[in-house]
Design an enzyme around this catalytic site. Structure first.
Site: not given
Length: 732
Positions: A262, A322, A424, A500
């Site tokens: 990430d 994130h 998404n 996520s």
């Protein structure tokens, strides 16, 4: 067995099965995997019955790949596997994978499950047919000026790029040569997709170049939500929750390493005790945004874009932090008196930084996958803490490239489970990498109501759905964060929503499963995770479009229960190939239960779970979850359900049965409790023998007992018990 056969013939077992509950919930399936499943379900004395709509089977295709350690023996072993399944020899593709053609989806799913149980199989999945994706990659993205050339000989990289520059008139720059003889070539700033395509065509015409493709950027799959919610609904027992607390009771101490590939991670009171040494795999200085390239510091310095150079509207001057949010979902410190709880309280986080400003290149992500699993990466020290679970809450448009798949395959070969966010874009997952790579667990997002989140990708490539939050009045997912706007600030908590957030819920549950049995292969984890999923709520979009959202909702309790504990217990005989079911009887109600878990056995005998349970003296030896079983008798997880009215237990190796149990208020489902083979009609396939479910009524309602012993079967038949069905099959 004469008395047994006579009793069955007299009673008409098929009729009794229909009275108790249908053995199968079949569907009206077209060639599309989004065809609705039509089932008529009625309730009789609190017991499910069902009628089926039968269709003619259509051909289906299974793709699978073998472990590279079998080099030189692949075709022979692939042929043997197909033969053991009663299928013709598979054909081999150019990428080393194999293809089987079978009669319909049901046979394909069964064969794929059997293949995944083999340790020599990296992945196996049924080929899906989705409608083409209409969306395009953005025209002017930052990464649009990078090209990857696969060279026949890496030593020719400089000369090849120089020759190509002269031929095309473009100022080309060789950046580096990475895994798979791939030369990274940078084109001038402002290069359009059309110009890039022209250079790629010219490159493929060069004798030194085997392939040329655009280098894509993967981005983290999140949608910010500034509304705070003070409770973690996703871990609860509501319709949208994963029942985490129940699963925690089944997991022993110890930990599993989970790599979070990430943006890196920030120091946080809920994470500092869980963090292990990781690595910063970002090679591009602009993307790295920290002044240097690859190094041993995976700290998230911020992915802010104060110059607004990134084309995507999801990126602006703010930092997302994130990776810190994802890590908290997986393994935030639990039971420490503050903050939040992680899905896997005992897991350890290996932070691997692959995303920065504007995202991250597919090349860096692929190398991050390799490094995380313990695969050597050129120019980088070996990972001292290889991870068994890899979480990738990231993705981008396009197919799974050969480099993407190679990285995934290398991780699977090291025993790592690769969990990827589906994306998404409210579109088919088949158009988004690396979620569309073979062998990964692709995770769609579900909301508080147990339905597909409004933003989530979907399609036949989705493995399972997990909590990811939603917009409107529905909550997001609360986790750890940092309070800095661009540069780091104080540790904080915030609510995000996205696939996520869904992927780390699955990664955490996989860590719980591996804590219980670390010998599970990625294919075995994949099988149990999907088989243990909970049915979507009736009336939801996912319930109507079967297969569009995976097999069901993530259920931590079911998934962990499906993994047989291998801890020693004096009254359980456990071997690598067999697990013993111990039969108990409740003294007051006369109900029977089959127990395989040592903790549950001790608690029931000690009265901790209510009732007055005692051993009957009967046991049944069945397949262990790690057994290399006879593939003619295809073993799969067995679920246990209890009649609410009367408390009798029933067992089935049929996924359709288990979902029917869960959908009927007359049953309480305990989850997947052991493994057995599925019966063929009223009998069992070669290599296995039947365990019969017996039925009779008493003052409490229906009483059920599953029996293997022939003498006990005849004694019960003489006492008035009826044969309901073959519940499951166990090793002969």
């Amino acid at each position: 067995m004469a008395a047994m056969e006579k009793t069955m013939a007299k009673l008409g077992a098929a009729q009794l099965v229909s009275t108790l509950r249908s053995a199968h919930l079949t569907c009206n399936e077209s060639s599309s995997h989004f065809a609705r499943r039509f089932v008529s379900v009625a309730t009789l004395a609190g017991v499910v019955t069902a009628t089926s709509v039968l269709t003619v089977a259509t051909a289906a295709t299974i793709d699978f790949k073998l472990n590279p350690d079998l080099k030189g023996r692949e075709q022979r072993i692939a042929n043997q596997m197909a033969s053991s399944l009663g299928l013709p020899a598979p054909t081999r593709g150019v990428n080393g994978s194999y293809t089987l053609v079978v009669d319909g989806d049901r046979q394909a799913n069964t064969a794929a499950i059997a293949l995944r149980e083999r340790g020599s199989v990296l992945w196996a999945q049924v080929a899906t047919i989705d409608a083409p994706l209409t969306s395009k990659a953005p025209e002017t993205e930052y990464h649009g000026r990078m090209l990857a050339l696969t060279l026949n000989n890496p030593a020719t990289a400089a000369a090849t790029v120089e020759r190509l520059a002269a031929k095309t008139g473009q100022a080309l720059k060789l950046k580096r040569v990475t895994a798979g003889n791939r030369a990274m070539v940078v084109l001038p700033a402002g290069t359009t997709s059309a110009s890039l395509a022209a250079v790629a065509v010219a490159a493929t015409a060069d004798a030194a170049v085997a392939n040329a493709e655009r280098v894509r950027v993967y981005r983290h799959q999140w949608i910010p939500n500034d509304t705070m919610y003070v409770q973690q609904w996703a871990l609860g027992s509501g319709v949208g929750g994963i029942r985490a607390a129940s699963a925690w009771d089944l997991t022993p101490t110890g930990s599993v390493n989970v790599a979070v590939i990430d943006t890196g991670i920030r120091s946080h009171p809920d994470l500092d005790a869980k963090r292990m040494a990781g690595y910063d795999m970002i090679s591009n200085l602009f993307i790295a945004n920290d002044g240097d390239g690859r190094d041993s510091d995976p700290t998230d310095g911020g992915d802010y874009d104060d110059a607004l150079d990134c084309s995507s509207g999801a990126y602006d001057f703010m930092s997302s932090w994130h990776g810190t949010h994802v890590a908290g979902i997986i393994a935030a410190s639990t039971n420490n008196g503050s903050g939040i709880a992680g899905v896997a309280p005992n897991a350890r986080i290996v932070p691997v930084r692959a995303l920065g400003r504007c995202g991250g290149t597919a090349e860096d992500v692929a190398d991050a996958i390799r490094w995380s699993a313990g695969v050597p990466v050129a120019g980088v020290p070996n990972n001292p803490n290889p991870a068994r679970v890899l979480n990738l809450s990231l993705g981008g448009t396009g197919p799974c490239s050969s480099n993407d798949q190679s990285a995934v395959d290398s991780a699977l070969a090291r025993g790592a489970v690769v969990v990827v966010a589906a994306g998404n874009d409210a579109a088919l997952v088949s158009g988004f990498a690396p979620a569309n790579c073979k062998g990964v667990v692709a995770v769609a997002a579900s909301n508080l109501l147990g339905d597909l989140s409004s933003f989530s990708n979907f399609g036949g490539g989705v493995s399972i759905s997990a909590p990811g939050g939603d917009s409107g009045n529905l909550p997001g997912i609360l986790s750890t964060l940092n309070g800095g706007i661009t540069l780091p600030g104080v540790p904080s908590y915030a609510t995000y929503m996205g696939t996520s957030m869904a992927a780390p819920h699955v990664a955490g549950v996989v860590a719980l499963m591996l804590t219980r049995d670390p010998t599970l292969t990625p294919g075995q984890v994949f099988n149990r995770l999907r088989a243990a999923s909970r049915a979507f709520p009736a009336g939801s979009d996912c319930a109507a479009a079967v297969g569009a959202c995976g097999t069901g909702l993530l259920d931590a309790w079911n998934a962990v229960s499906s993994v047989t504990s291998t801890r020693a217990a004096s009254d359980l005989a456990v071997t690598p190939d067999r697990t013993r079911l111990v039969e108990l009887r409740e003294g007051v109600t006369g109900r029977y239960a089959l127990i395989t878990d040592p903790i549950e056995l001790m608690e029931m005998l000690g009265g901790a779970r209510g009732g007055s349970w005692a051993r009957t003296g009967f046991t049944i030896d069945t397949f262990s979850f790690t057994a290399q079983f006879n593939v003619i008798a295809l073993a799969q997880p067995v679920c246990r359900a209890r009649l609410v009215n009367g408390g009798a237990y029933s067992y089935s190796a049929s996924t359709e049965d288990c979902k029917a149990y869960a959908a009927n208020p007359g049953w309480a489902v305990d989850g997947m409790v052991f493994q057995a083979s599925f019966p063929n009609g009223l009998g069992c396939t070669i290599g296995s023998v039947p365990a019969y479910e017996m039925l009779r009524q008493d003052g409490l309602g229906y009483n059920l007992r599953t029996v293997l012993d022939k003498d006990e079967f005849n004694r019960m038949a003489d006492a008035g018990w009826l044969v309901s069905r073959v519940a499951f099959c166990v090793p002969d």
